[in-house]
Design a protein around this motif. Sequence first.
Motif: not given
Lengths: 293, 282
Positions: B104-105, B167-172, B175-176, B179, B188
């Motif tokens: 996913v990442y 994992f696809l439902t974790i808000p972007e 991760a932003e 980073r 992370f």
Amino acid sequence: MEKRVVFRSAWLPYALLVPQIAVTIVFFFWPAAQAFWFSFQLQDAFGISTEFAGLRNFADLLRDEHYLASFKSTAVFSLLVAASGIAISLLLATMADRVLRGALAYKTLLIWPYAVAPAVAGVLWAFLFAPSIGIVTYVIRKAGYNWDWVLQGDQAMLLVVMAATWKQISYNFLFFLAGLQSIPRSLVEAAAIDGAGPSRRFWTIVFPLLSPTTFFLLVVNIVYAFFDTFGVIDSTTQGGPAGATQILVYKVYYDGVKAGDLGGSSAQSVILMLIVIALTVAQFRFIERKVQY
Amino acid sequence: MVENRPWLTVMSHAVLIAGIAVIAFPLYVTFVASTLTLDQILQVPMPLVPGDRLWENYSRALTAGASGAAAAPVGRMMLNSLVMAVAIALGKIAISLIASFAIVYFRFPLRNFFFWMIFVTLMLPVEVRIIPTYKVVSDLGMLNSYVGLTLPLIASATATFLFRQFFLTIPEELAEASRIDGAGPMRFFLDVVLPLSKTSMAALFVIQFIYGWNQYLWPLLVTTDESMYTVVIGIKRMILGGDALTEWNVVMATAMLALLPPAAVVVLMQKWFVKGLVETEK
């Protein structure tokens, strides 16, 4: 769906995938490839010499009446398990969806058989119906019927169907209950206002709306009957009497492990893999439709 | 309820109670048989009220097992089952978690190829590749070992899917933000993804524990040494030819011991169990 924000690394993703992929290759792809390869070979009884036989193993199988009989037993077995399991759990789930008082207690008392191993379920049922000491056998004999699944093929089939269905009811029940609870109350209420009785409401509204769940459970139950019931069969009838309950998976095991026929057993494995692939495709096709629904 | 129909409510309760009674009957008979003497079981019909041999039968089973060719203490078998169930559940969760994180990442060559490779294992259940898999494990010298019992079963397409979906439902933004704060991918993973995945992990653990505990065909092939039997195959080996030769009181005590741990997990962790069951089938 894809992530917009991703990380960059030349090696890390591969390192994270190594354990899963290594296990997959060593214990899934390599054995499957070998089964494929063995299925084209003939081995002598001592395993000393092997020769390439082309499609002979497959041709032999399709001519073998025991194998064809095993196909028939598997079809009968899986349809009976799926149909009776779905009917019983739909009835129980519909009732459980109606009651308000004690709903959680009912649910708890219905889900535990899921935790029982198929082999243990087989032992429990075989004990109840044991030809000489079984308590249910005693009642059946009192009623004037002759019951001995060790000798009677149909009764042996009935026994394994009961044990296999019993274990699967809780699974079907939970999915039906979830399906029933997701049906909009307004639809059922509107029908009630229009004067439709409970049974009419069930057959014209609830049952059609449950059809995706029913179809999903049909496929899952057939897969279950095909593969996961090995323990039920092995702990009760062991395929007998005279092959009456020898389903395909049991025959792969019996021919390969007990009878030592590597080529024939591998050819059966390959045919089974094709069946699994067909069932999996059916399942995923259906899931795509469910999303639209 | 839509309308008040008292007789229908009464009938619903009646059907449910009858269903539960029929479903529980085999368990009840098993329990009763595990508290009787062998002679009491062999007299037809056997009594349907519990006897007074509960303690004797269970302690016999745990410390000595049934008499006969394959006598082995069930206590040891329970331990083997526990090790197998926990190792399979934890192993599946661990390797699926990191594999789906990578898928996913990260963007990397062959990503889709690996994803499909994991996906098609759904179509190769152990039952259809029995003999070749046995040969591989035997060539690697893993027969009669915990590694041989667990490792071949820990690859799991369903767990990998479940985590990927989650994992696809974790808000972007998470991760932003990580980073921007200068966190690397593993930081992370450990500080954000792992804590968020707790409920999925618990649900999966319940399902996989039951799956591992109830394995039958695989331990039947891999273990020949009595000290490595799991309790599920131990029962089968205690049942001898005729009905009269088998020590049913000890066998039934063993059956209770074999089904109580997973049943307790299902009943006590019902919430996680239902969640895991529904999610692994999506």
